[in-house]
Design an enzyme around this catalytic site. Sequence first.
Site, PDB file in Angstrom:
ATOM      1  N   CYS A 140      34.191  40.730  -1.862  1.00  0.00           N
ATOM      2  CA  CYS A 140      33.925  41.771  -2.858  1.00  0.00           C
ATOM      3  C   CYS A 140      34.713  43.011  -2.465  1.00  0.00           C
ATOM      4  O   CYS A 140      34.762  43.361  -1.278  1.00  0.00           O
ATOM      5  CB  CYS A 140      32.429  42.080  -2.885  1.00  0.00           C
ATOM      6  SG  CYS A 140      31.974  43.341  -4.086  1.00  0.00           S
TER       7      CYS A 140
ATOM      8  N   HIS B 269      29.031  36.661  -9.989  1.00  0.00           N
ATOM      9  CA  HIS B 269      29.251  37.723  -9.007  1.00  0.00           C
ATOM     10  C   HIS B 269      29.389  39.077  -9.709  1.00  0.00           C
ATOM     11  O   HIS B 269      28.730  40.053  -9.325  1.00  0.00           O
ATOM     12  CB  HIS B 269      30.497  37.409  -8.173  1.00  0.00           C
ATOM     13  CG  HIS B 269      30.873  38.490  -7.212  1.00  0.00           C
ATOM     14  ND1 HIS B 269      30.809  38.333  -5.850  1.00  0.00           N
ATOM     15  CD2 HIS B 269      31.318  39.765  -7.416  1.00  0.00           C
ATOM     16  CE1 HIS B 269      31.177  39.478  -5.262  1.00  0.00           C
ATOM     17  NE2 HIS B 269      31.507  40.351  -6.196  1.00  0.00           N
ATOM     18  N   GLU B 270      30.265  39.135 -10.725  1.00  0.00           N
ATOM     19  CA  GLU B 270      30.528  40.423 -11.388  1.00  0.00           C
ATOM     20  C   GLU B 270      29.284  40.930 -12.115  1.00  0.00           C
ATOM     21  O   GLU B 270      28.975  42.126 -12.065  1.00  0.00           O
ATOM     22  CB  GLU B 270      31.706  40.315 -12.359  1.00  0.00           C
ATOM     23  CG  GLU B 270      33.046  39.983 -11.702  1.00  0.00           C
ATOM     24  CD  GLU B 270      33.393  40.830 -10.498  1.00  0.00           C
ATOM     25  OE1 GLU B 270      32.961  42.002 -10.429  1.00  0.00           O
ATOM     26  OE2 GLU B 270      34.071  40.324  -9.592  1.00  0.00           O
TER      27      GLU B 270
ATOM     28  N   HIS C 164      26.674  42.750 -10.162  1.00  0.00           N
ATOM     29  CA  HIS C 164      26.920  44.180  -9.915  1.00  0.00           C
ATOM     30  C   HIS C 164      26.181  45.046 -10.938  1.00  0.00           C
ATOM     31  O   HIS C 164      25.807  46.181 -10.640  1.00  0.00           O
ATOM     32  CB  HIS C 164      28.424  44.492  -9.992  1.00  0.00           C
ATOM     33  CG  HIS C 164      29.183  44.164  -8.752  1.00  0.00           C
ATOM     34  ND1 HIS C 164      28.978  44.807  -7.552  1.00  0.00           N
ATOM     35  CD2 HIS C 164      30.180  43.279  -8.522  1.00  0.00           C
ATOM     36  CE1 HIS C 164      29.818  44.319  -6.641  1.00  0.00           C
ATOM     37  NE2 HIS C 164      30.554  43.386  -7.198  1.00  0.00           N
TER      38      HIS C 164
HETATM   39 NI    NI Z   1      32.050  42.394  -6.132  1.00  0.00          NI
END
Ligand code: NI
Length: 178
Positions: free
Chosen positions: A100, A142-143, A146
């Site tokens: 990341c 993953h994104e 966030h």
């Molecule tokens: Ni990330």
Amino acid sequence: MSIRTVLRMGDALLLQQAAPVTQFNTPELHALIQDMQDTMRHMSGVGIAAPQIGVSLQVVIFGFEQSTRYPDADAVPYTVLINPQLTPVGDAVEDGWEGCLSVPGLRGVVPRYQRLHYTGHDQFGNAIDRLVSGFHARVVQHECDHLQGILYPMRIEDMSRFGYIDVLFPDLKKPEEE
Ligand code: NI
């Protein structure tokens, strides 16, 4: 266009729930996406979420032809995804290495749903509706994490597979910046 500073783990903004975008096709939204794109490319990332550059809105971008950070990964089409909704398809979960831009120099094995249905909008307000699997599904999960204030180390189950990239993968060609 500008390359923005990427917030690093420890910054409280990365732990916030991001707000939905209410207006599409605005100069402000286009400028935000341009900055995200410039920053992601500058750092050789495969994706970035708006909170990582300090903007707590539900906007992510991702995609690459060939990644120096993930040389074995299949290409993922360049995508702007706003106000995403993710639905796992089936229960299959697979482990895979993740890094990341907000956690520089490190990588860890993260379990993710193997197949995923996702919807949302692009920057013009056009609907996006996709069924994906593998690395594409991993990047989206993953994104979008966030946007919920979740960083990948919070998802690691086996901490013995979390470490510094140059120690874990001494043969990986080092990108100019991690
Ligand atoms: Ni990330």
